[in-house]
Write an enzyme that holds these catalytic residues in place. Structure first.
Site, mmCIF file in Angstrom:
data_model
loop_
_atom_site.group_PDB
_atom_site.id
_atom_site.type_symbol
_atom_site.label_atom_id
_atom_site.label_comp_id
_atom_site.label_asym_id
_atom_site.label_seq_id
_atom_site.Cartn_x
_atom_site.Cartn_y
_atom_site.Cartn_z
ATOM 1 N N ASP A 80 2.932 -71.624 33.779
ATOM 2 C CA ASP A 80 3.470 -72.924 34.189
ATOM 3 C C ASP A 80 2.367 -73.971 34.178
ATOM 4 O O ASP A 80 1.365 -73.843 34.882
ATOM 5 C CB ASP A 80 4.059 -72.816 35.600
ATOM 6 C CG ASP A 80 4.625 -74.140 36.085
ATOM 7 O OD1 ASP A 80 5.844 -74.341 35.968
ATOM 8 O OD2 ASP A 80 3.841 -74.976 36.601
ATOM 9 N N TYR A 98 -1.299 -82.097 34.773
ATOM 10 C CA TYR A 98 -2.423 -81.211 35.089
ATOM 11 C C TYR A 98 -3.582 -81.399 34.110
ATOM 12 O O TYR A 98 -4.690 -80.935 34.372
ATOM 13 C CB TYR A 98 -1.993 -79.742 35.060
ATOM 14 C CG TYR A 98 -0.870 -79.371 35.976
ATOM 15 C CD1 TYR A 98 -0.413 -80.228 36.984
ATOM 16 C CD2 TYR A 98 -0.222 -78.139 35.844
ATOM 17 C CE1 TYR A 98 0.630 -79.871 37.810
ATOM 18 C CE2 TYR A 98 0.816 -77.777 36.679
ATOM 19 C CZ TYR A 98 1.250 -78.644 37.658
ATOM 20 O OH TYR A 98 2.287 -78.280 38.473
ATOM 21 N N HIS A 144 9.100 -83.799 36.252
ATOM 22 C CA HIS A 144 8.163 -83.378 37.294
ATOM 23 C C HIS A 144 8.545 -83.872 38.688
ATOM 24 O O HIS A 144 8.457 -83.130 39.666
ATOM 25 C CB HIS A 144 6.759 -83.860 36.928
ATOM 26 C CG HIS A 144 5.669 -83.029 37.526
ATOM 27 N ND1 HIS A 144 4.435 -82.885 36.944
ATOM 28 C CD2 HIS A 144 5.615 -82.287 38.656
ATOM 29 C CE1 HIS A 144 3.678 -82.085 37.680
ATOM 30 N NE2 HIS A 144 4.372 -81.728 38.729
ATOM 31 N N LYS A 185 5.900 -79.973 31.986
ATOM 32 C CA LYS A 185 6.667 -80.968 32.743
ATOM 33 C C LYS A 185 6.365 -82.386 32.272
ATOM 34 O O LYS A 185 5.238 -82.696 31.860
ATOM 35 C CB LYS A 185 6.354 -80.863 34.247
ATOM 36 C CG LYS A 185 6.460 -79.463 34.812
ATOM 37 C CD LYS A 185 6.078 -79.423 36.290
ATOM 38 C CE LYS A 185 5.857 -78.004 36.755
ATOM 39 N NZ LYS A 185 4.568 -77.459 36.301
#
Length: 273
Positions: free
Chosen positions: A45, A50, A108, A75
């Site tokens: 994931d 990120y 997200h 996401k």
């Protein structure tokens, strides 16, 4: 080790336990994901926010694991919401990952002040119709946010979920509408949960670590979980949760820890770009 799967509402099978890379620096991500893959994880994931999709992609490419045996989630970030910008953001994520498709694509956050998540959802539906994603879903959506989505029912809703924040309303909504609930931060943050007397007592009783007790609680509730660690021993430890079963009394004891305590943002007010 065979990780059990759950069937999503479109028939796709998703591993119930995966590996998350939140806050792992991109230059450390390939090594961390490689450790996870070597330990036996097959669900990874990540997210555009990120900034480590490239690191994930490097590890996947070097792994030699058949693409069909992997389940990759990423996401859509808040600043990219909107129909056209969602499609463009997905192309960027796919390129960073070095993949031809992703298994699960999530919005997200709802970021309600933008009021764009319904338009973003239509873009996800197009990606699904075009075969570029195997399943689509959301993250951090509350029931009132979910009520505004039309068309395809989300396959997954990924939310902060742990014994201090059990998200009963979200989980009930998911059961009623066939949306699987996935837990991010399944062990909570800061370590307080793992030193709870209830958890410590159960860990001694079952000869397991506190983290294993909490992850087992999630699995028996039916949650999908994505614990994160960059420590090789903990990566393996978090996967070793299928050789025991908590009793109903143990589950009930953990349920008493509910505090409605978030360690992350509130989805009703979080609108960061």
């Amino acid at each position: 080790m065979m990780i059990p799967t759950v069937k999503l509402n479109n028939g796709v099978e998703m591993p119930q336990l995966g590996y998350g890379v939140f806050q792992v620096p991109n230059d450390e991500t390939a090594a961390a994901v490689t450790q996870a893959l070597d330990a036996g994880y097959r669900s990874i994931d990540t997210a555009a926010a990120y900034q480590n999709e490239a690191g994930v992609g490097q590890a996947l490419a070097a792994s030699g694991i058949d693409r069909g045996d992997l389940f990759i989630t990423t996401k859509l970030w808040n600043a990219d919401q909107g129909y056209d910008s969602t499609l463009k953001a997905f192309d960027t994520s796919l390129s960073s990952l070095g993949l031809e498709y992703v298994d699960l694509y999530l919005i997200h956050w709802p970021t309600p002040a933008r009021d764009l998540y319904a338009d973003s959802w239509r873009a996800l539906e197009k990606l699904y119709a075009d075969g570029r994603v195997r399943a689509i879903g959301v993250s951090n959506f509350q029931p009132d946010h979910l009520d505004r989505l039309s068309g395809i029912t989300p396959a997954v809703n990924q939310v902060e979920l742990h014994p201090y924040l059990q998200q009963n309303a979200v989980r009930t909504y998911g059961r009623d509408f066939g949306i699987r609930t996935e837990a991010w931060s399944p062990l909570a943050k800061g370590g307080a949960l793992l030193s709870e007397p209830v958890i410590e007592t159960l860990a001694k009783e079952y000869d397991r670590t506190p983290a294993q007790i909490v992850l087992r609680w999630h699995l028996q509730l039916g949650n999908i979980v994505i614990p994160k660690s960059v420590t090789p021993s903990r990566i393996r430890e978090n996967l070793d949760v299928f050789g025991f079963t908590l009793t109903d009394d143990a589950i009930t004891a953990i349920n008493t820890l509910e505090r409605a305590e978030r360690t992350g943002p509130d989805p009703d007010t979080f609108n960061a770009a």
